[in-house]
Design an enzyme around this catalytic site. Structure first.
Site, PDB file in Angstrom:
ATOM      1  N   ASP A   1      25.667  24.684  65.020  1.00  0.00           N
ATOM      2  CA  ASP A   1      24.400  24.394  65.697  1.00  0.00           C
ATOM      3  C   ASP A   1      23.641  23.263  65.011  1.00  0.00           C
ATOM      4  O   ASP A   1      22.962  22.466  65.659  1.00  0.00           O
ATOM      5  CB  ASP A   1      23.530  25.652  65.751  1.00  0.00           C
TER       6      ASP A   1
ATOM      7  N   ASN B   1      14.851  23.438  68.774  1.00  0.00           N
ATOM      8  CA  ASN B   1      14.673  24.797  68.259  1.00  0.00           C
ATOM      9  C   ASN B   1      13.207  25.159  68.061  1.00  0.00           C
ATOM     10  O   ASN B   1      12.679  26.023  68.738  1.00  0.00           O
ATOM     11  CB  ASN B   1      15.426  24.982  66.944  1.00  0.00           C
TER      12      ASN B   1
ATOM     13  N   ARG C   1      -5.472  32.452  59.724  1.00  0.00           N
ATOM     14  CA  ARG C   1      -5.338  32.291  58.280  1.00  0.00           C
ATOM     15  C   ARG C   1      -4.035  32.955  57.850  1.00  0.00           C
ATOM     16  O   ARG C   1      -3.765  34.090  58.235  1.00  0.00           O
ATOM     17  CB  ARG C   1      -6.518  32.932  57.539  1.00  0.00           C
TER      18      ARG C   1
END
Length: 264
Positions: A45, A122, A148
């Site tokens: 990949d 991706n 956060r």
């Protein structure tokens, strides 16, 4: 038809590339690394990701097919023992085009009109360089939350099985035009609060991240990671472009998921 072949760079992949090139040239196909109609990726990949970014400017003209030389990949569906079948299919038959949605990433900078645009197959991640990562998240132009934590990951459906899955995100079928926002170790207490769940946004929704603390961020786009300074905002949405795969045989997505994560 013009073709190109990319290799992972190991000896096994390089040998397969030489064989593929020789066979296809014997079939009187033209080798062209600049303007190929089809790109054959040999490796895994990661190799196909490299090929995608190399030819991202001609996605409307180039189709991709992958051969894996290691573990089963989500993009590389052919195996070395089926090399001759792949060569004959490329040379003699028409492929079925299968398109997957892509992620558009646009980084805007303080005091500048110009922006930097990327495409991801991706995912894209954002992390701070110094101090706590604090980012306002806007969806469709409306403030959604102040995040956060360690960072945020925005993925495509086909990329939902990669880093997004490790963060607890959902696996999304690539026939759905959407992007997914997943948190990295969010801070949640009586003072700070986030939704705490991955968000899946449809194609007509745009997600914008606006820094609260700091203006230097580590932004990744697939395998590419760069330091961006003076960041004003980062915009994510489903891109207008798509990647096109050349399918010569069935390669069901859910079977790939099963074989990668469940099958022994």
């Amino acid at each position: 038809m013009k073709f190109a072949v990319t290799s992972k760079g190991d000896s096994k992949s390089d040998k397969l590339v030489d064989v593929i090139k020789t066979y296809l040239l014997d079939f009187e196909l033209e080798y062209d690394e600049e303007e190929p109609d089809i790109v054959i990726s040999v490796g895994g990949d990661g190799t196909l990701l490299y090929a995608f970014h190399r030819y991202s400017s001609r996605l409307d003209k180039t189709a991709f097919v992958g051969m894996h030389t290691g573990h089963l990949g989500f993009y590389a569906d052919w195996t070395p023992d089926a090399l001759e079948k792949l060569v004959i299919a490329v040379a003699k038959t028409s492929y079925k085009p299968v398109e997957y949605p892509l992620l558009e990433v646009v980084v805007h900078y303080q005091g500048e009109e110009k922006a930097t645009r990327y495409l991801a197959l991706n995912e894209s991640t954002v992390k701070s360089i110094e101090g706590t990562f604090v980012m306002d998240v806007e969806i469709k132009g409306e403030h959604f939350e102040r995040f956060r934590g360690d960072g945020l990951c925005i993925s495509t459906p086909s990329g939902s099985t990669a880093y997004n899955k490790a963060l607890g995100g959902a696996i999304v079928h690539p026939s759905l035009e959407a992007i997914q926002l997943a948190e990295m170790a969010s801070i949640n207490n009586r003072v700070f609060r986030t939704v705490g769940s991955p968000l899946i946004l449809p194609a007509h929704h745009t997600c914008v991240l606006k820094p609260v603390n700091g203006q230097k961020f580590q932004i990744s786009v697939d395998h590419l990671t760069l330091l961006h300074k003076e960041v004003k905002s980062i915009q994510y949405r489903v891109a207008d472009e798509k990647i096109r795969f050349a399918r010569y045989r069935s390669f069901p997505f859910w079977k790939r998921v099963h074989d990668s994560f469940i099958s022994e």
